[in-house]
Design a protein around this motif. Structure first.
Motif, PDB file in Angstrom:
ATOM      1  N   TYR A 536       7.277   3.863  12.162  1.00  0.00           N
ATOM      2  CA  TYR A 536       6.482   3.173  10.614  1.00  0.00           C
ATOM      3  C   TYR A 536       5.538   4.058   9.916  1.00  0.00           C
ATOM      4  O   TYR A 536       4.943   4.939  10.358  1.00  0.00           O
ATOM      5  CB  TYR A 536       5.317   1.922  10.930  1.00  0.00           C
ATOM      6  N   TYR A 537       5.786   3.799   8.472  1.00  0.00           N
ATOM      7  CA  TYR A 537       4.245   4.330   8.030  1.00  0.00           C
ATOM      8  C   TYR A 537       4.116   3.073   6.642  1.00  0.00           C
ATOM      9  O   TYR A 537       4.386   2.208   6.462  1.00  0.00           O
ATOM     10  CB  TYR A 537       5.607   5.248   6.953  1.00  0.00           C
ATOM     11  N   SER A 538       2.633   3.838   6.014  1.00  0.00           N
ATOM     12  CA  SER A 538       1.717   2.521   5.128  1.00  0.00           C
ATOM     13  C   SER A 538       2.480   2.613   3.872  1.00  0.00           C
ATOM     14  O   SER A 538       3.213   4.149   3.816  1.00  0.00           O
ATOM     15  CB  SER A 538       0.499   2.731   5.437  1.00  0.00           C
ATOM     16  N   THR A 539       2.208   1.598   3.148  1.00  0.00           N
ATOM     17  CA  THR A 539       2.825   1.744   1.797  1.00  0.00           C
ATOM     18  C   THR A 539       2.266   0.930   0.604  1.00  0.00           C
ATOM     19  O   THR A 539       1.228  -0.347   2.105  1.00  0.00           O
ATOM     20  CB  THR A 539       4.243   1.461   1.289  1.00  0.00           C
ATOM     21  N   PHE A 540       2.163   0.368  -0.191  1.00  0.00           N
ATOM     22  CA  PHE A 540       1.041  -0.884  -0.816  1.00  0.00           C
ATOM     23  C   PHE A 540       2.317  -1.689  -1.493  1.00  0.00           C
ATOM     24  O   PHE A 540       2.836  -1.665  -3.117  1.00  0.00           O
ATOM     25  CB  PHE A 540       0.257  -0.770  -1.958  1.00  0.00           C
ATOM     26  N   GLU A 541       3.046  -1.958  -0.579  1.00  0.00           N
ATOM     27  CA  GLU A 541       3.792  -3.449  -1.585  1.00  0.00           C
ATOM     28  C   GLU A 541       3.860  -4.938  -0.278  1.00  0.00           C
ATOM     29  O   GLU A 541       2.735  -4.995  -0.384  1.00  0.00           O
ATOM     30  CB  GLU A 541       5.440  -3.121  -0.726  1.00  0.00           C
ATOM     31  N   TYR A 542       4.665  -5.795  -0.931  1.00  0.00           N
ATOM     32  CA  TYR A 542       4.359  -6.645  -0.237  1.00  0.00           C
ATOM     33  C   TYR A 542       4.947  -7.467   1.482  1.00  0.00           C
ATOM     34  O   TYR A 542       3.779  -7.712   1.776  1.00  0.00           O
ATOM     35  CB  TYR A 542       5.454  -8.331  -0.654  1.00  0.00           C
ATOM     36  N   GLU A 543       6.151  -7.352   2.064  1.00  0.00           N
ATOM     37  CA  GLU A 543       6.124  -7.335   3.642  1.00  0.00           C
ATOM     38  C   GLU A 543       5.880  -6.623   4.187  1.00  0.00           C
ATOM     39  O   GLU A 543       5.954  -5.310   4.204  1.00  0.00           O
ATOM     40  CB  GLU A 543       7.543  -7.243   3.201  1.00  0.00           C
TER      41      GLU A 543
END
Length: 857
Positions: A536-543
């Protein structure tokens, strides 16, 4: 290729110690392929002399050959054990060279051994540009014309027809070597002199230079039925002329049009078919951006850094698939673990994220090495960033690199304009920072593209990051600005420094505004199918796609990219610790940005997060997973201090070496004890050797066990060590250091006490047959058994002698060979033998020690 039915025993040729050119990616692939072979009932033998090899821990002692990886030793094993096949592709170029010599000497035919992965005719051509070019011409693949020369006079006769600049390469080199760009006759003669010495045939090739072309890499797999799947394309931001190992690499490629990409894909498949490759193949191309013409520049039908990067960033189970292909399975028939859909092996990966790999260099530890980036590889490791955009992935990789250990982007604003222009044309290791500084000073992307030959696209992306940085500076504590910054990869610490506040303030503001990361799965179908990949990697979206693993979880923070010092040993430590946690019933979660790490293999971790190992990012993962245990490596002091303020079950493993008492300047013998409550188990007594005239403890980089002392002296040393431990009330793996009381005395006294170093802990595990990393882990999680401890018996007077000797990158960096320090270690070798064979008396320099350690045991 033998059928699965009659393939019963395979000898894997190991890669030897970590060095520039390969890290732990080969060991990682070996572990996974051994697992696959076991499931199919194939017995695996392994030859390797790397004390930090995890693969050696995965097989039975009777299948393990801890010997120098040489042609003679491999031939002896084939003669003795009569394997059905050998697998050279997990040994990198060393494995390939040994297999080539076995073919040339007639050993393969004489013993009736199959070579897995490719036919013998193809094996002969690997790293032989002239032979390979002849094959490629037959299938009309564009190659750079190469002329083979055996003397300087031959080369001088060809110069006029080829012209400068030209490239010199050794034919069939003994070691992993580099091409040399020559601008004039003097450069060429120097390169030939070195190349002839490196070539097994005393030959070099001369070829026209394609410096300035784009360097694109393709990674694919092929099965026995000639079915092929492209796993990934890799784009080097730097052009040909800078070694791909020293270039920033982006995947998937960002600046190729569809025709260019499809042409390279088709060429990869044609080459794999013509060469009869079974398993993985990694091909480098030089692409002319002006006219779309390309040349094949390197073919590697074995595991490489690029193969590891392709697997890590696509989520495709490359090692598992390759293992099945090597024993004759077809892609359509491969059965993968249940977390993958049935068609995964045969499907070409489609990804919806971008990954950027940034190299890590050794110049802080070896400042006299030439820091210019050219065709000679100098990086010792790398780190990756993954995101939804090039900007996010780029910034995350920079934050994870040596440039930004504390989530701050260092500046090179002190450069004059002249120095900056010079570094743009002749890049140094801080290249990315210089590119950013040039944009800050107002240079236009097209100007910089002309100067550096880097595609304009990447300057536009870096310029966008600077615009976001400017907006952050101009809008302190603004919620919308915070949201934009986080989306494009700015960390909590980075934003806090720009706003001159602390991380806690940024996190509080984020929580109030509900600016929280979501985690996306790294899997090969871009969400089209219901895969359950573990990365996994992080981002700043909704799901958010990451669900907590549940009860009894352990979060382990990795060290990031490989560097000099005990990093190979640290990778071994982390992996063995993860294995023990799984045995104890924990769900294991690893946070690491090293694409070559062994611990990311699914055998060892249930879940992996590829995010910067920095406070804000770690806290975000903790918030999602709620781990029962958090384990921080001892060298991350800031993280340990900050996480220690929270209500966490925090463990520092491996232990912090700097927490020990002041260390002596010299030590000649050490006693290692495992201390648990009332138990003080003597694990080993070692001679500590600092080759050369200087006996400084920082130059103790070789060890002999047992120490050359009389039996009564050894017992006395153990008793003194136990008394010292009792006085200091230490637990765990403890090393007590001894030195003569004075120059004329033979009597030894305790001069220091410290946690046992990672390198020695791995050595002790290999020598005693007891995995002390797992014992230490069990001590921390409270699963040690008193009866088991009482039953441990270690022979401190064994007649079998073991030696470990550090390996340094001096030769590869073309710097003066000298006794190295512990901070300059790249890897190590291990050897076993009798006391007579491995005596250390009268050793005066590293060369003598190397001769002993590399002797055939």
């Amino acid at each position: 290729m033998q059928n699965l039915d009659d393939l019963q025993k395979v000898l894997i040729i190991g890669s030897g110690p970590t060095e520039i050119g390969h890290e732990t990616e080969l060991d990682s692939a070996t572990v996974q392929i051994i697992t696959g072979f076991k499931k199919h009932g194939v017995r695996t033998l392994v030859i390797d002399n790397n004390p930090f090899s995890v693969a050696l821990e995965e097989i039975q002692p009777t299948n393990m050959y801890v010997q120098a990886v040489t042609t003679a030793n491999v031939r002896h094993i084939i003669e003795r054990d009569q394997p059905d096949a050998i697998l050279p592709t997990l040994g990198g170029l060393l494995g390939i060279r040994i297999a080539q010599e076995l073919v040339e000497n007639g050993d393969i035919g004489r013993f009736g051994v199959t070579i897995l992965g490719m036919p013998a005719a193809t094996l002969r051509q690997i790293n032989n540009p002239a032979a390979l070019n002849d094959t490629l011409k037959e299938i009309h693949e564009p190659v750079i014309e190469a002329q083979v020369v055996s003397t300087e006079d031959e080369a001088l006769g060809l110069v006029e027809s080829i012209g400068f600049p030209l490239i010199v390469k050794p034919v069939a080199p003994r070691l992993d070597t580099n091409r040399t760009i020559c601008e004039n006759v003097d450069d060429m003669l120097d390169a030939l002199n070195q190349g002839f010495a490196q070539s097994r045939f005393d030959q070099c090739t001369l070829e026209r230079s394609v410096v300035g072309y784009k360097e694109i890499e393709m990674v694919a797999v092929r099965d026995v039925a000639d079915t092929k799947v492209l796993i990934s394309g890799l784009e080097n931001i730097d052009t040909v002329g800078i070694h791909s190992g020293d270039s920033i690499v982006v995947t998937p490629p960002q600046t190729l049009n569809d025709r260019e990409y499809q042409d390279l894909r088709d060429a990869t498949f044609r080459i794999a078919t013509e060469l009869g490759i079974v398993g993985v193949i990694h091909i480098h191309f030089a692409l002319n951006p002006e006219n779309q013409h390309f040349y094949v520049t390197k073919i590697a039908p074995y595991f490489t850094r690029g193969v590891a990067l392709a697997a890590r960033t696509t989520g495709y189970p490359l090692a598992l698939v390759t293992g099945a292909l090597l024993i004759g399975q077809r892609l359509v028939d491969i059965k993968l673990p249940s977390r993958f859909i049935k068609q995964t092996a045969i499907m070409e990966p489609t990804i919806d994220h971008v990954s950027v790999r940034i190299p890590i260099w050794p110049f802080q530890e070896i400042p006299d090495a030439d820091q210019h980036l050219d065709t000679v590889m100098k990086a010792v490791g790398s780190t990756i960033g993954v995101g939804r955009s090039v900007e996010e992935a780029m910034l995350k990789s920079v934050r994870s690199s040596q440039f930004s250990p504390r989530d701050v982007l260092p500046s090179v604003s002190n450069l004059t304009d002249g120095e900056m222009i010079s570094q743009l044309i002749h890049p140094l290791a801080n290249r990315i920072l210089v590119l950013i500084e040039a944009l800050r000073r107002g240079y236009a992307p097209d100007e910089l593209s002309e100067l550096t030959k880097i595609d304009n696209f990447y300057f536009v992306k870096l310029q966008h990051l600077l615009k976001i940085e400017k907006r952050i500076k101009e809008n302190p504590l603004d919620v919308d600005t915070l949201k934009m910054g986080r989306y494009y990869g700015f960390g909590d610490g980075m934003i806090a420094r720009i706003w001159q506040t602390d991380t806690a303030t940024i996190r509080h503001l984020s929580a109030e505004a509900e600016i929280q990361p979501t985690y996306k799965m790294i899997e090969p179908t871009a969400g089209e199918f219901d895969e359950q990949a573990s990365g996994y990697y992080s981002t700043f979206e909704y799901e958010n796609e990451s669900e907590p693993l549940g009860d009894r979880t352990a979060l382990v923070l990795g060290r990031g990219g490989n560097q000099l010092g005990p990093n190979s040993a640290a990778e071994y430590f982390t992996t063995e610790m993860l294995k023990q946690l799984k045995r104890a019933g924990y769900h294991t979660i690893l946070m690491n940005t090293n694409p070559n790490a062994i611990g990311i293999a699914p055998e060892f971790t249930d879940k992996q997060y590829v995010d910067p190992i920095q406070l804000g990012d770690v806290l975000n993962v903790i918030k999602v997973e709620h781990p029962d245990i958090v384990i921080v490596p001892g060298n991350r002091h800031y993280l340990t201090r900050e996480l220690g303020k929270l209500d966490l079950n925090l463990h520092v493993l491996p232990p912090d070496q700097e927490s020990s008492k002041a260390q002596p300047k010299t030590a000649t013998i050490s006693v290692s004890l495992f201390v648990h409550e009332q138990h003080k188990i003597a694990v080993g007594i070692m001679d500590m050797i600092a080759p050369g005239m200087n006996q400084d403890i920082a130059q103790v980089t070789a060890f002999r066990m047992p120490a050359e002392r009389a039996k009564a002296d050894r017992l006395k040393l153990v008793e003194q060590a136990k008394e010292a431990v009792s006085e200091h009330q230490l637990t765990g793996m403890v090393q007590i250091l001894f030195a003569p009381k004075n120059k004329s005395s033979q009597q030894l006294a305790v001069v220091g006490i410290r946690p046992t170093r990672l390198t020695e802990m791995a050595f002790l595990s290999k020598v005693t047959g007891i995995n002390w990393v797992r014992m230490l882990t069990r001590q921390h999680i409270g699963t040690l058994d008193e009866k088991e401890l009482s039953a441990i018996k270690i022979d401190l007077n064994s007649k079998r002698v073991a030696l470990m000797n550090a390996v340094f990158p001096f030769q590869q960096l073309h710097v003066l060979n000298r006794p190295g320090t512990t901070d300059q270690e790249m890897g190590a070798t291990i050897a076993f033998g009798s006391s007579e064979a491995l005596t250390l008396r009268n050793l005066s320099d590293t060369e003598q020690l190397d001769k002993i350690i590399n002797r055939t045991i």
